[in-house]
Scaffold this motif. Structure first.
Motif, short mmCIF file in Angstrom:
data_model
loop_
_atom_site.label_atom_id
_atom_site.label_comp_id
_atom_site.label_asym_id
_atom_site.label_seq_id
_atom_site.Cartn_x
_atom_site.Cartn_y
_atom_site.Cartn_z
N LEU A 229 0.82 -1.21 0.00
CA LEU A 229 0.00 0.00 0.00
C LEU A 229 0.86 1.26 0.00
O LEU A 229 0.51 2.26 -0.65
N ALA A 230 1.99 1.22 0.72
CA ALA A 230 2.90 2.38 0.71
C ALA A 230 3.45 2.60 -0.70
O ALA A 230 3.58 3.74 -1.15
N ALA A 231 3.76 1.52 -1.40
CA ALA A 231 4.28 1.63 -2.76
C ALA A 231 3.24 2.20 -3.72
O ALA A 231 3.58 2.86 -4.71
N LEU A 232 1.96 1.96 -3.44
CA LEU A 232 0.88 2.43 -4.31
C LEU A 232 0.51 3.89 -4.05
O LEU A 232 -0.27 4.47 -4.80
N VAL B 16 11.29 1.42 8.65
CA VAL B 16 11.61 1.50 7.22
C VAL B 16 10.72 2.55 6.57
O VAL B 16 9.50 2.56 6.77
N THR B 17 11.33 3.44 5.80
CA THR B 17 10.57 4.46 5.06
C THR B 17 10.47 4.03 3.59
O THR B 17 11.47 3.73 2.94
N VAL C 229 10.64 1.35 -6.26
CA VAL C 229 10.24 1.85 -4.95
C VAL C 229 11.45 1.85 -4.03
O VAL C 229 12.21 0.88 -4.00
N ARG C 230 11.65 2.90 -3.27
CA ARG C 230 12.80 2.97 -2.36
C ARG C 230 12.36 2.58 -0.95
O ARG C 230 11.44 3.18 -0.38
N CYS C 231 13.00 1.54 -0.41
CA CYS C 231 12.73 1.09 0.95
C CYS C 231 14.01 1.31 1.76
O CYS C 231 15.00 0.59 1.59
N PRO D 294 5.96 9.45 0.88
CA PRO D 294 6.68 8.48 1.70
C PRO D 294 5.88 8.06 2.94
O PRO D 294 5.11 8.85 3.49
N VAL D 295 6.07 6.82 3.34
CA VAL D 295 5.42 6.26 4.54
C VAL D 295 6.50 5.59 5.38
O VAL D 295 7.30 4.80 4.86
N THR D 296 6.52 5.89 6.67
CA THR D 296 7.46 5.25 7.58
C THR D 296 6.72 4.16 8.35
O THR D 296 5.73 4.42 9.04
N LEU D 297 7.21 2.93 8.22
CA LEU D 297 6.63 1.77 8.90
C LEU D 297 7.47 1.45 10.12
O LEU D 297 8.68 1.21 10.01
#
Length: 459
Positions: free
Chosen positions: A43-46, A86-87, A74-76, A50-53
């Protein structure tokens, strides 16, 4: 039926499963949920920001997922001081990279969730995995993508890895069935073999120009809580997803998805099953902290199952932390005829406990376990029989019967490259001296330090 496969050989190391010297008294920290971790990564990739998990599981399956997303552009990026943070940054263009290779290993969520992203790539995406993954069914999700306009070229057996997905020339060309006047792209698949086929398509539904209406044509829906988890996660990301479970129809409206900028991952409640189940086998008390009050994880059903098997289950709070505490005198009640459809992934852990049950148990509603990392039903029967127990396959499950005291004996147990078969064997070793487990390292799929955690359990 999927044939049971073993990748073990005589050169693989054997791990001596420790015997519990007495009743347990342990608190065990469980890493983040694999199911939630990999859904959040998708979902973060979609999204567009940026989303930090936080608390992300770091295991082979999540590393494979991040590797697949990296291949797609996608950058993880992990926090150097806290690897479980992980962002995830989506591609700036909003399109995933094509003409790339995605390696799935043996991870079902990777091989069934990532193909949907290929719809939005700028070229073909090639998928491959471990040799054992070639036996895992894939066709329903790939049939769904073909119905959405993708081309699938198989490089081996039809419906299995390896394959290449070529995205449609223009998603606006996706056919519309106009169901209920909504104009959604309509897909019909038989997802009886795995709930992941449905989840994999639902996750990308909102990115389709007209959304998605998905029909499950099979008579049963395995692991329905996992599909509910997917729907809840989609809605938490701003999508409009809804289910008509009675009709076996799911709908996702078109629109952007975007998780909050910071998401905390719950502990993996299914991975708590070997540790909490150990309290019934050895007796004593085992606690798992950070147990959620409500959850979409199927493992949330575990405390109720253990209670039916004779445990005392409580949820004390200390310093603002909620625990699941399981206590037992070591007597295990059999379950009789027990429907495990909702939480089949914890079947190996429950089976390990039920080997010591006082009456027979039929675990039913889990026929789809024949299509997991290995044929888990056949593997469980083989390994229970190997130690002197009594078990047999049912058309839709597994029967486990008690045996006389002194019947169970030492053995070298196979894991079939299946993490849950490894933890199953370790659980038997709590009460059966001389259990040795081949390739216990397969537990790294979801528990990077299982043997260390097991040692902590035993003090």
């Amino acid at each position: 039926m999927l044939n049971m496969t073993t990748t073990s050989n005589a050169n693989e190391p054997l791990w001596d499963a420790p015997v519990a010297a007495g009743p347990l008294n342990a608190t065990v920290m469980i890493p983040g949920s694999k199911s939630l971790s990999n859904r959040y990564l998708i979902l973060a990739a979609l999204g567009s920001q940026p989303v930090t998990l936080v608390g992300l599981l770091r295991s082979r399956d999540t590393e494979l997922m991040m590797g697949a997303l990296n291949a797609l552009g996608v950058r993880c990026a992990e926090d150097p001081s806290t690897p479980t943070t992980v962002t995830v940054t989506p591609p700036a263009s909003g399109r995933f990279h094509g003409d790339v290779d995605v390696y799935c290993g043996l991870a079902g969520t990777v091989m069934r969730f990532v193909p949907g992203l290929a719809l939005f790539a700028d070229g073909p995406v090639r998928f491959d995995g471990d040799e054992q993954a070639y036996a895992r069914p894939m066709k329903p999700v790939l049939d769904g993508l073909e119905q959405l306009g993708a081309r699938v070229d198989y490089h081996g057996e039809v419906g299995k890895l390896p394959f290449t997905i070529t995205p449609p020339a223009a998603l606006s060309e996706v056919s519309q069935a106009g169901s209920a006047g909504e104009g959604s792209a309509t897909v019909s698949i038989d997802s009886s073999g795995s709930s992941q086929f449905i989840s994999g398509l639902l996750l990308v539904g909102s990115r389709l120009p007209h959304g998605l209406e998905l029909h499950h044509t099979g008579e049963k829906t395995p692991s329905l809580p996992h599909i509910r988890m997917t729907v809840a996660d989609l809605n938490a990301a701003g999508a409009h997803a809804r289910a008509d479970e009675a009709a076996r129809v799911w709908r996702v409206a078109p629109g952007a998805v975007q998780l909050p900028d910071r998401v905390v991952v719950e502990p993996d409640l299914s991975n708590a099953a070997p540790f909490l189940g150990a309290a019934l086998i050895a007796g004593g008390t085992v606690r798992v902290p950070h147990w959620p009050v409500t959850t979409t994880q199927p493992g949330g059903l575990l405390p109720g199952y253990l209670e039916r098997m004779g445990a005392t289950v409580t949820f004390p709070e200390e310093d603002g932390i909620r625990y699941c505490e399981v206590a037992s005198d070591g007597h295990v009640k059999g379950l009789g005829d027990f429907d495990l459809t909702a939480a089949g992934e914890i079947a190996p852990s429950l089976a390990a406990v039920l080997v010591f049950g006082d009456v027979p148990t039929d675990l039913v509603g889990i026929g789809h376990l024949r299509g997991h990392e290995t044929n888990r039903l056949q593997a469980l029967v083989t390994e229970i029989t190997r130690v002197g127990g009594k078990a047999s396959e049912l058309p839709d499950g597994l029967r486990i019967e008690p045996v006389p005291a002194g019947t169970l004996h030492s053995a070298d147990m196979e894991t079939y490259a299946d993490h849950r078969m490894a933890t199953f064997a370790a659980m038997l070793g709590l009460k059966i001296p001389g259990i040795r487990v081949r390739n216990v390292a397969t537990t790294r799929k979801t528990l990077p330090d299982f043997t260390g955690m097991w040692t902590t359990l035993l003090g």
